[in-house]
Write a protein that holds these residues in place. Structure first.
Motif, PDB file in Angstrom:
ATOM      1  N   TYR A  66       0.823  -1.212  -0.158  1.00  0.00           N
ATOM      2  CA  TYR A  66      -0.004   0.087   0.029  1.00  0.00           C
ATOM      3  C   TYR A  66       0.788   1.198  -0.146  1.00  0.00           C
ATOM      4  O   TYR A  66       0.714   2.332  -0.797  1.00  0.00           O
ATOM      5  CB  TYR A  66      -0.945   0.036   1.009  1.00  0.00           C
ATOM      6  CG  TYR A  66      -1.580   1.156   1.113  1.00  0.00           C
ATOM      7  CD1 TYR A  66      -2.808   1.518   0.304  1.00  0.00           C
ATOM      8  CD2 TYR A  66      -1.245   2.365   2.263  1.00  0.00           C
ATOM      9  CE1 TYR A  66      -3.418   2.769   0.397  1.00  0.00           C
ATOM     10  CE2 TYR A  66      -1.970   3.467   2.141  1.00  0.00           C
ATOM     11  CZ  TYR A  66      -3.072   3.688   1.244  1.00  0.00           C
ATOM     12  OH  TYR A  66      -3.570   4.979   1.269  1.00  0.00           O
TER      13      TYR A  66
ATOM     14  N   ARG B 240       0.742   3.545  -3.860  1.00  0.00           N
ATOM     15  CA  ARG B 240      -0.295   4.198  -3.834  1.00  0.00           C
ATOM     16  C   ARG B 240      -0.893   4.726  -5.152  1.00  0.00           C
ATOM     17  O   ARG B 240      -2.177   4.859  -5.245  1.00  0.00           O
ATOM     18  CB  ARG B 240      -0.056   5.320  -3.076  1.00  0.00           C
ATOM     19  CG  ARG B 240      -0.012   5.139  -1.481  1.00  0.00           C
ATOM     20  CD  ARG B 240      -0.027   6.354  -0.657  1.00  0.00           C
ATOM     21  NE  ARG B 240       0.849   6.266   0.268  1.00  0.00           N
ATOM     22  CZ  ARG B 240       1.192   7.117   1.121  1.00  0.00           C
ATOM     23  NH1 ARG B 240       0.580   8.429   1.062  1.00  0.00           N
ATOM     24  NH2 ARG B 240       2.190   6.888   2.479  1.00  0.00           N
TER      25      ARG B 240
ATOM     26  N   PRO C  55      -3.448   1.275  -7.227  1.00  0.00           N
ATOM     27  CA  PRO C  55      -3.840   0.342  -6.351  1.00  0.00           C
ATOM     28  C   PRO C  55      -4.325  -1.087  -6.759  1.00  0.00           C
ATOM     29  O   PRO C  55      -4.256  -2.089  -6.151  1.00  0.00           O
ATOM     30  CB  PRO C  55      -4.792   0.981  -5.200  1.00  0.00           C
ATOM     31  CG  PRO C  55      -5.106   2.143  -6.681  1.00  0.00           C
ATOM     32  CD  PRO C  55      -3.939   2.406  -7.360  1.00  0.00           C
TER      33      PRO C  55
ATOM     34  N   PHE D 207      -4.329  -4.135   2.705  1.00  0.00           N
ATOM     35  CA  PHE D 207      -4.042  -3.377   1.620  1.00  0.00           C
ATOM     36  C   PHE D 207      -5.253  -2.392   1.639  1.00  0.00           C
ATOM     37  O   PHE D 207      -5.290  -1.278   1.810  1.00  0.00           O
ATOM     38  CB  PHE D 207      -3.631  -4.145   0.393  1.00  0.00           C
ATOM     39  CG  PHE D 207      -3.572  -2.993  -0.610  1.00  0.00           C
ATOM     40  CD1 PHE D 207      -2.342  -2.670  -0.965  1.00  0.00           C
ATOM     41  CD2 PHE D 207      -4.547  -2.428  -1.257  1.00  0.00           C
ATOM     42  CE1 PHE D 207      -1.776  -2.009  -2.072  1.00  0.00           C
ATOM     43  CE2 PHE D 207      -4.264  -1.841  -2.622  1.00  0.00           C
ATOM     44  CZ  PHE D 207      -3.093  -1.289  -2.698  1.00  0.00           C
TER      45      PHE D 207
ATOM     46  N   GLU E 205      -6.346   1.399   2.345  1.00  0.00           N
ATOM     47  CA  GLU E 205      -6.861   2.104   1.371  1.00  0.00           C
ATOM     48  C   GLU E 205      -8.167   2.841   1.688  1.00  0.00           C
ATOM     49  O   GLU E 205      -8.555   3.942   1.535  1.00  0.00           O
ATOM     50  CB  GLU E 205      -7.275   1.153   0.154  1.00  0.00           C
ATOM     51  CG  GLU E 205      -7.770   1.901  -1.212  1.00  0.00           C
ATOM     52  CD  GLU E 205      -6.780   2.678  -1.614  1.00  0.00           C
ATOM     53  OE1 GLU E 205      -7.435   3.791  -2.723  1.00  0.00           O
ATOM     54  OE2 GLU E 205      -5.411   2.659  -1.770  1.00  0.00           O
TER      55      GLU E 205
END
Length: 162
Positions: free
Chosen positions: A78, A82, A85, A147, A151
């Motif tokens: 992550y 970024r 994703p 993850f 997010e």
């Protein structure tokens, strides 16, 4: 075309890094998990202690190591990827499953030596093996979960600030 190449690079790099981590995880599993004593008979290897918990303990250690690796890999993916994703989460899902399989292969081949002879057959301390194959999914499930939690939490926070 450049966008597709960047996504594929992220996906492949993530999978390759996780496979290398899987090799390390296999050696760690082989070092910490207990071995099971077997007696080699005419029908094949039979557990020397039928009430022993070493087979279950080996699966448990594999699940714990896989979950820890999934936690680290999911968070690392992550924070390092970024901008991509979807390809990153596909990389940690597929790469985590492949790395888990590699860890089981490496760990199962890292141990196993003949220790002593016995009247009922040859007693041996065999390689590790998984009896509950579902533990292979600990790594990719934890990795993708971490993850997506990061997010959603961090993206939600950023949207709230805008």
């Amino acid at each position: 075309m450049r966008h597709l190449r960047g996504n594929l690079t992220t996906l492949v790099a993530t999978v390759l890094v996780l496979v290398v981590v899987g090799v390390v995880a296999g050696f760690v599993w082989s070092a910490v998990a207990p071995t099971t004593q077997y007696v080699l008979t005419d029908v094949g290897p039979q557990p020397a202690d039928l009430e022993g918990q070493s087979l279950i303990a080996a699966d448990g250690w594999f699940a714990v190591i896989g979950a820890v690796c999934g936690l680290v890999c999911g968070a690392g993916a992550y924070f390092l990827t970024r901008t991509r994703p979807i390809s990153a989460v596909l990389g940690v899902a597929g790469g985590g499953l492949l790395a888990s399989y590699v860890a089981s292969l490496v760990g199962s081949s890292a141990k196993g030596t003949i220790q002593a002879s016995a009247a009922g057959g040859l007693t041996t301390s065999t390689s590790l093996g998984l009896t509950a194959h579902g533990v292979l999914f600990a790594w990719p499930v934890v990795a993708t979960g971490v993850f997506w939690i990061l997010e959603f939490v961090l993206t939600y926070r950023l949207r709230g600030q805008a």
